[in-house]
Scaffold this motif. Sequence first.
Motif, PDB file in Angstrom:
ATOM      1  N   PRO A 132      44.942  32.610  52.132  1.00 36.13           N
ATOM      2  CA  PRO A 132      45.228  30.985  52.403  1.00 36.13           C
ATOM      3  C   PRO A 132      44.195  30.205  51.691  1.00 36.13           C
ATOM      4  CG  PRO A 132      45.225  32.285  54.457  1.00 36.13           C
ATOM      5  CD  PRO A 132      44.850  33.363  53.384  1.00 36.13           C
ATOM      6  N   PHE A 133      43.209  30.663  51.055  1.00 36.15           N
ATOM      7  CA  PHE A 133      42.150  30.194  50.120  1.00 36.15           C
ATOM      8  C   PHE A 133      42.214  30.205  48.831  1.00 36.15           C
ATOM      9  CE2 PHE A 133      40.167  32.486  53.936  1.00 36.15           C
ATOM     10  CZ  PHE A 133      40.621  31.619  54.884  1.00 36.15           C
ATOM     11  N   GLY A 134      42.974  31.145  48.363  1.00 34.39           N
ATOM     12  CA  GLY A 134      43.027  31.299  46.711  1.00 34.39           C
ATOM     13  C   GLY A 134      43.744  32.743  46.436  1.00 34.39           C
ATOM     14  N   ARG A 135      43.687  32.987  45.032  1.00 35.00           N
ATOM     15  CA  ARG A 135      44.305  34.160  44.603  1.00 35.00           C
ATOM     16  C   ARG A 135      43.324  34.813  43.984  1.00 35.00           C
ATOM     17  NH1 ARG A 135      47.924  34.589  39.947  1.00 35.00           N
ATOM     18  NH2 ARG A 135      49.419  36.097  40.171  1.00 35.00           N
ATOM     19  N   ILE A 136      43.285  36.351  43.910  1.00 40.78           N
ATOM     20  CA  ILE A 136      42.289  36.941  43.302  1.00 40.78           C
ATOM     21  C   ILE A 136      43.137  37.966  42.228  1.00 40.78           C
ATOM     22  CG2 ILE A 136      40.486  38.635  43.463  1.00 40.78           C
ATOM     23  CD1 ILE A 136      39.569  37.396  45.767  1.00 40.78           C
ATOM     24  N   THR A 137      42.950  38.097  41.094  1.00 40.03           N
ATOM     25  CA  THR A 137      43.441  38.810  40.128  1.00 40.03           C
ATOM     26  C   THR A 137      42.515  39.853  39.570  1.00 40.03           C
ATOM     27  OG1 THR A 137      43.024  37.573  38.365  1.00 40.03           O
ATOM     28  CG2 THR A 137      45.110  36.983  39.228  1.00 40.03           C
ATOM     29  N   MET A 138      43.118  40.917  39.042  1.00 43.96           N
ATOM     30  CA  MET A 138      41.921  42.089  38.485  1.00 43.96           C
ATOM     31  C   MET A 138      42.664  42.391  37.111  1.00 43.96           C
ATOM     32  SD  MET A 138      41.077  45.335  40.280  1.00 43.96           S
ATOM     33  CE  MET A 138      39.939  46.746  39.426  1.00 43.96           C
ATOM     34  N   SER A 139      41.927  42.528  36.203  1.00 43.87           N
ATOM     35  CA  SER A 139      42.323  43.331  34.927  1.00 43.87           C
ATOM     36  C   SER A 139      41.246  44.263  34.571  1.00 43.87           C
ATOM     37  CB  SER A 139      42.784  42.179  34.008  1.00 43.87           C
ATOM     38  OG  SER A 139      41.519  41.337  33.695  1.00 43.87           O
ATOM     39  N   VAL A 140      42.002  45.039  33.592  1.00 43.46           N
ATOM     40  CA  VAL A 140      40.839  46.025  33.193  1.00 43.46           C
ATOM     41  C   VAL A 140      40.948  46.258  31.772  1.00 43.46           C
ATOM     42  CG1 VAL A 140      40.345  48.695  33.304  1.00 43.46           C
ATOM     43  CG2 VAL A 140      41.123  47.553  35.525  1.00 43.46           C
ATOM     44  N   GLU A 141      39.983  46.200  31.093  1.00 46.26           N
ATOM     45  CA  GLU A 141      39.955  45.936  29.604  1.00 46.26           C
ATOM     46  C   GLU A 141      39.049  47.005  29.059  1.00 46.26           C
ATOM     47  OE1 GLU A 141      37.055  42.208  28.970  1.00 46.26           O
ATOM     48  OE2 GLU A 141      39.207  42.020  29.790  1.00 46.26           O
ATOM     49  N   GLU A 142      39.166  47.608  27.839  1.00 48.77           N
ATOM     50  CA  GLU A 142      38.081  48.636  27.138  1.00 48.77           C
ATOM     51  C   GLU A 142      37.251  47.890  26.478  1.00 48.77           C
ATOM     52  OE1 GLU A 142      38.377  51.808  27.124  1.00 48.77           O
ATOM     53  OE2 GLU A 142      40.302  51.752  28.233  1.00 48.77           O
ATOM     54  N   ARG A 143      36.006  48.301  26.770  1.00 54.80           N
ATOM     55  CA  ARG A 143      34.878  47.543  26.158  1.00 54.80           C
ATOM     56  C   ARG A 143      34.529  48.267  24.741  1.00 54.80           C
ATOM     57  NH1 ARG A 143      28.624  48.614  27.415  1.00 54.80           N
ATOM     58  NH2 ARG A 143      27.610  47.227  25.794  1.00 54.80           N
ATOM     59  N   LEU A 174      37.480  40.608  37.394  1.00 57.12           N
ATOM     60  CA  LEU A 174      38.247  39.688  38.819  1.00 57.12           C
ATOM     61  C   LEU A 174      38.251  38.252  38.505  1.00 57.12           C
ATOM     62  CD1 LEU A 174      37.503  42.834  39.397  1.00 57.12           C
ATOM     63  CD2 LEU A 174      37.116  42.096  41.837  1.00 57.12           C
ATOM     64  N   ARG A 175      39.173  37.555  38.879  1.00 59.00           N
ATOM     65  CA  ARG A 175      38.973  36.084  38.907  1.00 59.00           C
ATOM     66  C   ARG A 175      39.544  35.409  40.394  1.00 59.00           C
ATOM     67  NH1 ARG A 175      41.836  33.144  33.880  1.00 59.00           N
ATOM     68  NH2 ARG A 175      40.556  31.737  34.846  1.00 59.00           N
ATOM     69  N   PHE A 176      38.789  34.490  40.579  1.00 60.25           N
ATOM     70  CA  PHE A 176      39.403  33.952  41.806  1.00 60.25           C
ATOM     71  C   PHE A 176      39.977  32.236  41.420  1.00 60.25           C
ATOM     72  CE2 PHE A 176      38.173  30.890  45.595  1.00 60.25           C
ATOM     73  CZ  PHE A 176      39.179  31.218  46.510  1.00 60.25           C
ATOM     74  N   VAL A 177      41.076  32.210  41.683  1.00 57.42           N
ATOM     75  CA  VAL A 177      41.991  30.782  41.661  1.00 57.42           C
ATOM     76  C   VAL A 177      42.054  30.311  42.972  1.00 57.42           C
ATOM     77  CG1 VAL A 177      43.703  29.501  40.633  1.00 57.42           C
ATOM     78  CG2 VAL A 177      43.021  31.910  39.643  1.00 57.42           C
ATOM     79  N   PRO A 178      41.318  29.207  43.395  1.00 57.25           N
ATOM     80  CA  PRO A 178      41.271  28.614  44.608  1.00 57.25           C
ATOM     81  C   PRO A 178      42.642  28.127  44.876  1.00 57.25           C
ATOM     82  CG  PRO A 178      39.348  27.741  43.426  1.00 57.25           C
ATOM     83  CD  PRO A 178      40.145  28.485  42.482  1.00 57.25           C
ATOM     84  N   GLY A 179      43.074  27.788  46.109  1.00 57.83           N
ATOM     85  CA  GLY A 179      44.224  27.012  46.850  1.00 57.83           C
ATOM     86  C   GLY A 179      45.579  27.688  46.350  1.00 57.83           C
ATOM     87  N   ASN A 180      45.672  29.027  46.327  1.00 56.85           N
ATOM     88  CA  ASN A 180      46.983  29.557  46.000  1.00 56.85           C
ATOM     89  C   ASN A 180      47.689  29.351  44.494  1.00 56.85           C
ATOM     90  OD1 ASN A 180      46.985  31.117  48.153  1.00 56.85           O
ATOM     91  ND2 ASN A 180      47.918  29.706  49.408  1.00 56.85           N
ATOM     92  N   ARG A 181      46.941  28.768  43.689  1.00 52.39           N
ATOM     93  CA  ARG A 181      47.438  28.506  42.284  1.00 52.39           C
ATOM     94  C   ARG A 181      47.452  29.276  41.404  1.00 52.39           C
ATOM     95  NH1 ARG A 181      43.193  23.900  40.242  1.00 52.39           N
ATOM     96  NH2 ARG A 181      41.780  25.707  40.861  1.00 52.39           N
ATOM     97  N   ARG A 182      48.473  29.508  40.716  1.00 54.02           N
ATOM     98  CA  ARG A 182      48.922  30.578  39.891  1.00 54.02           C
ATOM     99  C   ARG A 182      48.364  30.204  38.154  1.00 54.02           C
ATOM    100  NH1 ARG A 182      51.842  34.467  41.621  1.00 54.02           N
ATOM    101  NH2 ARG A 182      53.067  34.282  43.539  1.00 54.02           N
ATOM    102  N   GLU A 183      47.903  31.269  37.843  1.00 54.18           N
ATOM    103  CA  GLU A 183      47.320  31.202  36.450  1.00 54.18           C
ATOM    104  C   GLU A 183      48.198  30.636  35.374  1.00 54.18           C
ATOM    105  OE1 GLU A 183      43.938  33.938  35.993  1.00 54.18           O
ATOM    106  OE2 GLU A 183      45.212  35.102  36.881  1.00 54.18           O
TER     107      GLU A 183
END
Length: 469
Positions: free
Chosen positions: A349-360, A460-469
């Motif tokens: 209800p407060f936002g959307r959290i995404t996760m991506s994994v990348e090689e360093r 990890l990224r947090f986007v408030p308010g259920n907005r999609r990236e």
Amino acid sequence: MTDLRNTVRKVAAEHNLWPGDSSVVVGVSGGVDSMVLLDVLNDVLVPSRRLVVVHVNYGLRDGASRDEELVRNRCQTFGSSVDFIAFHPDMSSAAHEGSLQRVARDVRYDLFRRVANERDAATVVVAHHRQDQAETVLLRLFRGAGPEALAGMKWLRPLRDDATVQLARPLLDTSPAEIRAYATEHSVPWREDPTNMEGPYARAKLRTTILPSIEEAFPGATDRIAHAGTLLRQISDATLEPERQRWVEAITEERGGTIVLCESALHSAPEVWADRVILDVLRSTIPGAPRTAAVAREVRSLLDSQVGSRVELGQGTVWRDRGGLRIVASRAERVSPMSLSPGSPVTTPFGRITMSVEERLPETDIDDLIGESAREAVMDADALGENVVVRSWEDGDRIQPLGMKGSKGVADVMTDARVPPHERARTLVVTVPEHIVWVVGHRIHHAFRVRDRTTRCARLRFVPGNRRE
């Protein structure tokens, strides 16, 4: 005998009970009071107005279906300018008999408002009369009410704090004897509701036992009690109400979408007005909040507490904030644990959290991997593992913030970040087994930081308010 129809016309004009030319909703139970009201309104308002008759059949007693049938048939005799609507609400939640009348009234008034809004009606009319006025004054007196509560019912008031719909009582100064005389003279049919005169309800006891005893000792007392309530209402509206409004404006202000009671104004206000404003604001912001002197004192005592202290009031909370008391209508929705993985974001209800994994890449500097803002966290993907979960924070949660040797309570992290108390329930945490790795928007866990040996990074990224990236 005074013609009741002329009385209603006069009262309606004096108090502007149904302004404009919109439809009028009238609540009709089938009892003599509401059936007479319907007959009078049909004569006074139709055909210039459309009447919308609302009957609520709770199905709680024998004969309820016959009440509904009576009202429906009566409406049909009035022609096309009178509409009939019946509701059959589920009353199974009203398990406690002592609360049944209150629950039924709340259901009834909510249905009245719903119909009024659907039909663009500005007024809902009910059949409260002079004896109802006397009973209301006495019941409030027996409960220890203050002077404003002892004032009688108003001819016109907002329905359920909804200023767009008004509740009108054109029979408020009419006696039950006058109503029954009208019914007899004009052959108005009605049905008796035995629950009005029996059962455990306080009003029934007052009506059948207490008022008759008072009348026996003091003939005419019922009318005089009702008259006293009307006088107190006039005095209250002329003197107490302006003073109350003055203190409401002095004490309350809006900050960040919520109501705050200002500390300095509460201290300067007389205690009686400070408590009254507290209770009024609670009533308007927290559904079902109790309006008692004890609650007002408990809320006011928060002024002597540290910031973050609170009083829970069922569907809302009063917080000790900087400079005053913040009133929040309801606690934020709790987020149950939800799995987070690359390609499977978590929406709350407060936002959307995404996760991506990348090689360093070997040449990538650690500083270049730090998140762009507090809403982004970069950690060692292999340290995180696969059991990553998002949930609401809880009392007792702890984290070892980046750069610190010891752990710290999540509540303290939010205090350091100056998160207002009323917003803390919205805070999320990202966890792995036995560890909180990110207090979202604030701190990551030291042990899960990106190091020189890190080969894969989790972003990890947090986007408030259920907005999609």
